[in-house]
Design a protein around this motif. Sequence first.
Motif, mmCIF file in Angstrom:
data_model
loop_
_atom_site.group_PDB
_atom_site.id
_atom_site.type_symbol
_atom_site.label_atom_id
_atom_site.label_comp_id
_atom_site.label_asym_id
_atom_site.label_seq_id
_atom_site.Cartn_x
_atom_site.Cartn_y
_atom_site.Cartn_z
ATOM 1 N N GLY A 148 0.830 -1.194 0.000
ATOM 2 C CA GLY A 148 0.000 0.000 0.000
ATOM 3 C C GLY A 148 0.867 1.247 0.000
ATOM 4 O O GLY A 148 1.978 1.246 -0.533
ATOM 5 N N PRO A 149 0.395 2.309 0.618
ATOM 6 C CA PRO A 149 1.155 3.562 0.622
ATOM 7 C C PRO A 149 2.285 3.604 1.664
ATOM 8 O O PRO A 149 2.977 4.606 1.782
ATOM 9 N N THR A 150 2.504 2.508 2.389
ATOM 10 C CA THR A 150 3.505 2.493 3.460
ATOM 11 C C THR A 150 4.931 2.579 2.943
ATOM 12 O O THR A 150 5.788 3.198 3.567
ATOM 13 N N PHE A 151 5.206 1.953 1.785
ATOM 14 C CA PHE A 151 6.569 1.879 1.260
ATOM 15 C C PHE A 151 6.678 2.543 -0.097
ATOM 16 O O PHE A 151 5.772 2.453 -0.907
ATOM 17 N N GLU A 152 7.824 3.184 -0.336
ATOM 18 C CA GLU A 152 8.136 3.743 -1.651
ATOM 19 C C GLU A 152 8.943 2.719 -2.427
ATOM 20 O O GLU A 152 9.706 1.943 -1.848
ATOM 21 N N PHE A 153 8.771 2.717 -3.737
ATOM 22 C CA PHE A 153 9.554 1.839 -4.599
ATOM 23 C C PHE A 153 10.763 2.608 -5.112
ATOM 24 O O PHE A 153 10.635 3.765 -5.466
ATOM 25 N N PRO A 154 11.940 1.995 -5.159
ATOM 26 C CA PRO A 154 12.207 0.610 -4.798
ATOM 27 C C PRO A 154 12.313 0.429 -3.289
ATOM 28 O O PRO A 154 12.805 1.290 -2.563
ATOM 29 N N LEU A 155 11.843 -0.717 -2.856
ATOM 30 C CA LEU A 155 11.920 -1.096 -1.454
ATOM 31 C C LEU A 155 13.386 -1.191 -1.058
ATOM 32 O O LEU A 155 14.210 -1.624 -1.847
ATOM 33 N N ASP A 156 13.716 -0.772 0.153
ATOM 34 C CA ASP A 156 15.101 -0.878 0.618
ATOM 35 C C ASP A 156 15.135 -1.215 2.105
ATOM 36 O O ASP A 156 14.121 -1.165 2.793
ATOM 37 N N SER A 157 16.322 -1.562 2.558
ATOM 38 C CA SER A 157 16.510 -2.013 3.932
ATOM 39 C C SER A 157 16.180 -0.928 4.954
ATOM 40 O O SER A 157 15.690 -1.228 6.042
ATOM 41 N N VAL A 158 16.410 0.326 4.605
ATOM 42 C CA VAL A 158 16.116 1.431 5.528
ATOM 43 C C VAL A 158 14.609 1.493 5.803
ATOM 44 O O VAL A 158 14.183 1.578 6.960
ATOM 45 N N GLN A 159 13.802 1.428 4.744
ATOM 46 C CA GLN A 159 12.346 1.462 4.921
ATOM 47 C C GLN A 159 11.855 0.250 5.712
ATOM 48 O O GLN A 159 11.011 0.377 6.599
ATOM 49 N N ILE A 160 12.391 -0.916 5.375
ATOM 50 C CA ILE A 160 11.970 -2.140 6.053
ATOM 51 C C ILE A 160 12.320 -2.056 7.540
ATOM 52 O O ILE A 160 11.490 -2.357 8.399
ATOM 53 N N SER A 161 13.552 -1.635 7.850
ATOM 54 C CA SER A 161 13.986 -1.541 9.257
ATOM 55 C C SER A 161 13.115 -0.574 10.041
ATOM 56 O O SER A 161 12.695 -0.875 11.165
ATOM 57 N N LYS A 162 12.853 0.581 9.446
ATOM 58 C CA LYS A 162 12.036 1.595 10.117
ATOM 59 C C LYS A 162 10.636 1.049 10.403
ATOM 60 O O LYS A 162 10.114 1.196 11.510
ATOM 61 N N HIS A 163 10.058 0.392 9.416
ATOM 62 C CA HIS A 163 8.709 -0.151 9.580
ATOM 63 C C HIS A 163 8.680 -1.274 10.621
ATOM 64 O O HIS A 163 7.844 -1.274 11.532
ATOM 65 N N CYS A 164 9.590 -2.227 10.491
ATOM 66 C CA CYS A 164 9.579 -3.410 11.356
ATOM 67 C C CYS A 164 10.004 -3.118 12.789
ATOM 68 O O CYS A 164 9.756 -3.927 13.680
ATOM 69 N N SER A 165 10.613 -1.963 13.022
ATOM 70 C CA SER A 165 11.032 -1.625 14.383
ATOM 71 C C SER A 165 9.890 -1.052 15.225
ATOM 72 O O SER A 165 10.044 -0.860 16.430
ATOM 73 N N GLN A 166 8.735 -0.804 14.615
ATOM 74 C CA GLN A 166 7.588 -0.308 15.370
ATOM 75 C C GLN A 166 7.118 -1.396 16.345
ATOM 76 O O GLN A 166 7.057 -2.568 15.987
ATOM 77 N N THR A 167 6.777 -0.985 17.548
ATOM 78 C CA THR A 167 6.403 -1.962 18.579
ATOM 79 C C THR A 167 5.114 -2.712 18.265
ATOM 80 O O THR A 167 4.892 -3.788 18.799
ATOM 81 N N LYS A 168 4.264 -2.174 17.407
ATOM 82 C CA LYS A 168 2.998 -2.831 17.068
ATOM 83 C C LYS A 168 3.115 -3.761 15.861
ATOM 84 O O LYS A 168 2.152 -4.422 15.495
ATOM 85 N N VAL A 169 4.293 -3.803 15.214
ATOM 86 C CA VAL A 169 4.491 -4.609 14.007
ATOM 87 C C VAL A 169 5.252 -5.883 14.358
ATOM 88 O O VAL A 169 6.318 -5.825 14.964
ATOM 89 N N PHE A 170 4.685 -7.031 13.951
ATOM 90 C CA PHE A 170 5.312 -8.333 14.173
ATOM 91 C C PHE A 170 5.486 -9.003 12.805
ATOM 92 O O PHE A 170 4.550 -9.629 12.299
ATOM 93 N N PRO A 171 6.681 -8.882 12.204
ATOM 94 C CA PRO A 171 6.907 -9.440 10.869
ATOM 95 C C PRO A 171 7.428 -10.886 10.920
ATOM 96 O O PRO A 171 8.182 -11.251 11.830
#
Length: 158
Positions: free
Chosen positions: A29-52
């Motif tokens: 959805g609108p959460t990530f910009e293309f191209p996907l990269d490790s910085v975006q993934i790390s920032k997203h997955c580090s949220q306390t409510k996200v369990f990847p």
Amino acid sequence: MELRAFKKEDHDVLIEWIDSEKLNYQWGGPTFEFPLDSVQISKHCSQTKVFPFIFVISGKSAGYVELFRVSASHFRICRVFISDSFRGNGASKLMLHKLVELAKEKYSASLLSLAVFERNLVARNCYESLGFTVTSSESGSRSFDGEIWGLLRMEKRL
């Protein structure tokens, strides 16, 4: 076959899977910009409510999925993805079945919800086969490349 915590070492495989702007939007959805990269993934997955999680079949990464904590007993299933080499053989249903069990047993979830693009009939059929039902629909809230993508909200009580 296992569903295990997604780690930094898994970033490259996810980046490899999400290889087009359209797929990036359909998956994230609108959460990530293309191209996907490790910085975006790390920032997203580090949220306390996200369990990847990464789904592993015979030692190979086959899919990715997240739980998002909405409340103590309500979790949203987000960013469901099965790699091309595992599609068409029921892997997504197996992964989601394991996720539903994990949500119930580990996180004491009593309600799971998700959103799926109306045009994604394969995913919708998979969710319905697992007992999810449509609770509402939104049109006009999402668009890609000039196309309006309707969004369906689905839920399952555990």
